[in-house]
Design a protein around this motif. Structure first.
Motif, PDB file in Angstrom:
ATOM      1  N   MET A 138      16.984 107.955 137.869  1.00 63.25           N
ATOM      2  CA  MET A 138      17.216 107.104 139.046  1.00 63.25           C
ATOM      3  C   MET A 138      16.771 105.677 138.723  1.00 63.25           C
ATOM      4  O   MET A 138      15.567 105.397 138.651  1.00 63.25           O
ATOM      5  CB  MET A 138      16.381 107.692 140.190  1.00 63.25           C
ATOM      6  N   VAL A 165       1.532  97.340 138.693  1.00 64.57           N
ATOM      7  CA  VAL A 165       0.620  98.226 137.959  1.00 64.57           C
ATOM      8  C   VAL A 165       1.006  98.215 136.477  1.00 64.57           C
ATOM      9  O   VAL A 165       2.193  98.158 136.136  1.00 64.57           O
ATOM     10  CB  VAL A 165       0.724  99.655 138.561  1.00 64.57           C
ATOM     11  N   GLY A 166       0.014  98.263 135.599  1.00 62.17           N
ATOM     12  CA  GLY A 166       0.273  98.428 134.158  1.00 62.17           C
ATOM     13  C   GLY A 166       1.018  97.243 133.551  1.00 62.17           C
ATOM     14  O   GLY A 166       0.785  96.085 133.911  1.00 62.17           O
ATOM     15  N   GLY A 195      14.568 107.285 133.393  1.00 59.47           N
ATOM     16  CA  GLY A 195      14.740 108.253 132.306  1.00 59.47           C
ATOM     17  C   GLY A 195      14.665 109.691 132.807  1.00 59.47           C
ATOM     18  O   GLY A 195      14.464 109.945 133.989  1.00 59.47           O
ATOM     19  N   GLY A 214       2.758 104.492 136.579  1.00 59.58           N
ATOM     20  CA  GLY A 214       3.411 105.057 137.766  1.00 59.58           C
ATOM     21  C   GLY A 214       2.917 106.458 138.070  1.00 59.58           C
ATOM     22  O   GLY A 214       2.660 106.806 139.234  1.00 59.58           O
ATOM     23  N   THR A 252       6.229  97.101 116.273  1.00 63.04           N
ATOM     24  CA  THR A 252       7.280  98.035 115.859  1.00 63.04           C
ATOM     25  C   THR A 252       6.618  99.288 115.318  1.00 63.04           C
ATOM     26  O   THR A 252       5.513  99.221 114.774  1.00 63.04           O
ATOM     27  CB  THR A 252       8.141  97.443 114.726  1.00 63.04           C
ATOM     28  N   ARG A 285       4.396 109.849 122.955  1.00 63.70           N
ATOM     29  CA  ARG A 285       4.627 109.489 124.348  1.00 63.70           C
ATOM     30  C   ARG A 285       5.678 110.383 125.019  1.00 63.70           C
ATOM     31  O   ARG A 285       5.647 110.544 126.245  1.00 63.70           O
ATOM     32  CB  ARG A 285       5.045 108.018 124.434  1.00 63.70           C
ATOM     33  N   ASP A 337       3.761 111.288 128.387  1.00 68.83           N
ATOM     34  CA  ASP A 337       4.244 110.804 129.685  1.00 68.83           C
ATOM     35  C   ASP A 337       4.754 111.968 130.530  1.00 68.83           C
ATOM     36  O   ASP A 337       4.617 111.960 131.756  1.00 68.83           O
ATOM     37  CB  ASP A 337       5.350 109.759 129.489  1.00 68.83           C
ATOM     38  N   ALA A 379       7.844 106.085 135.978  1.00 67.15           N
ATOM     39  CA  ALA A 379       6.888 107.184 135.782  1.00 67.15           C
ATOM     40  C   ALA A 379       6.327 107.164 134.373  1.00 67.15           C
ATOM     41  O   ALA A 379       6.289 108.169 133.682  1.00 67.15           O
ATOM     42  CB  ALA A 379       7.547 108.528 136.083  1.00 67.15           C
ATOM     43  N   GLY A 380       5.894 105.965 133.926  1.00 67.21           N
ATOM     44  CA  GLY A 380       5.066 105.871 132.718  1.00 67.21           C
ATOM     45  C   GLY A 380       3.643 106.216 133.143  1.00 67.21           C
ATOM     46  O   GLY A 380       3.406 106.689 134.263  1.00 67.21           O
ATOM     47  N   PRO A 381       2.667 105.942 132.265  1.00 65.43           N
ATOM     48  CA  PRO A 381       1.272 106.255 132.622  1.00 65.43           C
ATOM     49  C   PRO A 381       0.824 105.563 133.915  1.00 65.43           C
ATOM     50  O   PRO A 381       0.092 106.147 134.720  1.00 65.43           O
ATOM     51  CB  PRO A 381       0.477 105.723 131.430  1.00 65.43           C
ATOM     52  N   GLU A 411      -3.658  97.642 123.307  1.00 66.77           N
ATOM     53  CA  GLU A 411      -3.745  98.884 124.084  1.00 66.77           C
ATOM     54  C   GLU A 411      -3.322  98.615 125.534  1.00 66.77           C
ATOM     55  O   GLU A 411      -3.763  97.639 126.145  1.00 66.77           O
ATOM     56  CB  GLU A 411      -5.204  99.350 124.054  1.00 66.77           C
ATOM     57  N   GLY A 412      -2.477  99.510 126.062  1.00 71.93           N
ATOM     58  CA  GLY A 412      -2.041  99.296 127.447  1.00 71.93           C
ATOM     59  C   GLY A 412      -2.081 100.549 128.302  1.00 71.93           C
ATOM     60  O   GLY A 412      -1.997 100.477 129.534  1.00 71.93           O
TER      61      GLY A 412
END
Ligand SMILES: Cc1cc2nc3c(=O)[nH]c(=O)nc-3n(C[C@H](O)[C@H](O)[C@H](O)COP(=O)(O)OP(=O)(O)OC[C@H]3O[C@@H](n4cnc5c(N)ncnc54)[C@H](O)[C@@H]3O)c2cc1C
Length: 424
Positions: A124, A301-302, A38, A18, A190, A102, A106, A14-16, A314-315
């Motif tokens: 999970m 995806v992503g 997370g 997902g 970094t 983030r 997120d 469930a990042g951007p 950039e992602g």
């Protein structure tokens, strides 16, 4: 015994990427389970920078951005020059960028997906695919809840379509043999946070020359540094470097970071006392370095599909865009009756990605192979930065900030270049 859970689509991560996938799918009325290892709000190593392209995706998702800091120009430093270039006026995206940590960003996106109807399961970890024995198709995943007894059998989630949006590790994709392509560029970056009196400045700053000692008298390293004000007293500060292949660069990033910090102007307040958290790094998978993006019931995806731009690292925008496209093709596919018909529709996802981003990424690969040589970067910075028109063009190219249709001469030039090269 626990029963298998079923949905129309399982999204891993469930990042951007997902959250966008899940949001658009849920809006079509499909049942979507999102499995996220997370628990929000959780940190993610990132520069937290949102270009106008990312802001356009945020607007599409209907995210409330009240109180988020906006920036209106990019300030570039290098070769003794400082140049400020406003974000371009375009039809396809707004003329401002944003920055948001983030941890919060997120969480906002995941909440939006849940509001739309997605079923988010936090804590999970997806441990592997469930593969149909005869067809070899991915028909679900196994997952382990946080803190579960290691000996207990994993939970099982089944769906006709599975999306790997699990970021750079792409655990699911790797487990079905979609290894990363080694001749694609890879970035390493970094970052840390500082309390700074300039945290509210409406700019994004980039430092195009990184020296491994005293500026001008030591070695120039390939890469660039950034300073992104986040508001609320904080700035995100980081540096990234680029290699045209997946080979490690051998650079000591922490040392380079410390050296850079000792060279930046004092007014930013980047002192050890003002640092918030450690310097942490991660890899950036670029220019479609993993594929295919669809096959055997599994879409990427992503970052899982290597969608970071080699031009600027950039992602987020591409994760959100690919999630939106994936959702569209999945919804169309699931309205077809046979697996053969569904597959034909889902393969269009890969074609669409190539046509939208392939040529641009190919140009990015050429760019990466040039600027990984610091001497070339130095020449570009030295002679390019003082030329405002050239810099406006470069900014459009580097930030993917150009109109694909009906743009000005710069937009038309970039579009022509992306069409002149292969699309992957
Ligand atoms: C130092 C650094 C700076 C960067 N700066 C910027 C920037 O300023 N702007 C920008 O646009 N991009 C930036 N990027 C790139 C950006 O962070 C990524 O491109 C973006 O996060 C990709 O989104 P995603 O949803 O594909 O993956 P991610 O954001 O990585 O999300 C993947 C999610 O999947 C979850 N997950 C992973 N494995 C599993 C599993 N097995 N089971 C369940 N869940 C799982 C993770 O917990 C995570 O929540 C930066 C990257 C780095 C490393």
């Amino acid at each position: 015994m626990r029963l298998d859970e079923m949905a129309d689509v399982i999204v891993v991560g469930a990042g951007p990427g997902g959250s966008a996938t899940a949001h658009y799918l849920a809006q079509t009325g499909l049942t979507v389970i999102v499995l996220e290892k997370g628990t929000f709000p959780r940190d993610k190593i990132c520069g937290d920078g949102l270009t106008p392209r990312a802001v356009a995706e945020i607007i599409r998702m209907g995210i409330n951005t009240d109180g988020w800091i906006r920036n209106y120009s990019l300030v570039a430093h290098g070769g003794g020059h400082r140049i400020e270039v406003p974000w371009p006026e375009l039809n396809s995206m707004p003329s401002y960028g944003m920055a948001r940590a983030r941890g919060q960003f997120d969480h906002d996106l995941a909440k939006r997906a849940v509001e739309s109807g997605a079923d988010l399961r936090e804590g999970m970890t997806v441990t592997g695919p469930i593969i149909h024995e005869r067809s070899g198709r991915v028909i679900g995943v196994e997952a382990r809840p946080k803190g579960a007894d290691r000996k207990a059998p994993p939970l099982r989630f089944l769906a006709p379509v599975v999306v790997d949006a699990g970021g750079v590790s792409a655990r699911l994709a790797t487990s079905v043999g979609r290894e990363k392509i080694v001749n694609r560029p890879m970035g390493v970056a970094t970052r840390t946070y500082f309390r700074s009196p300039r945290a509210d400045e409406p700019i994004m700053e980039s430092h195009l020359e990184l020296w491994d000692g005293e500026p001008g008298r030591s070695n120039l390293m390939p890469g660039y540094g950034w300073v992104f004000p986040l508001g609320e007293g904080l700035v995100n500060v980081g540096l990234g470097s680029l290699s045209s292949t997946a080979k490690p660069t051998g650079i000591d990033y922490r040392r380079l970071f410390d050296t850079w910090m000792s060279n930046v102007p004092e007014e930013w307040g980047f002192t050890p006392e003002n640092q918030v958290g450690q310097v942490r790094g991660a890899a950036l998978p670029m220019a479609f370095n993993r594929g295919p993006h669809y096959g055997n019931g599994l879409l990427l995806v992503g970052d899982a599909g290597g969608m970071v731009s080699p031009f600027n690292g950039e992602g987020i925008a591409y994760a959100m865009q690919s999630g939106r496209l994936a959702a569209d093709f999945i919804a169309q596919a699931l309205a077809r009756r046979t697996l053969g018909q569904q597959d034909r529709v889902l393969r269009q996802y890969q074609e669409e990605l190539r046509s939208e981003l392939g040529g641009y990424y190919t140009l990015g690969r050429i760019f990466a192979s040039l600027i990984e040589k610091p001497e070339i970067m130095h020449l570009c910075v030295h002679y390019g930065l003082p030329r405002p028109t050239l810099m406006r063009l470069v900014m459009k190219l580097l930030s993917d900030g150009y109109d694909r249709r009906d743009g000005d001469w710069m937009d038309r030039l970039i579009t022509a270049l992306t069409k002149a090269v292969p699309s992957a």
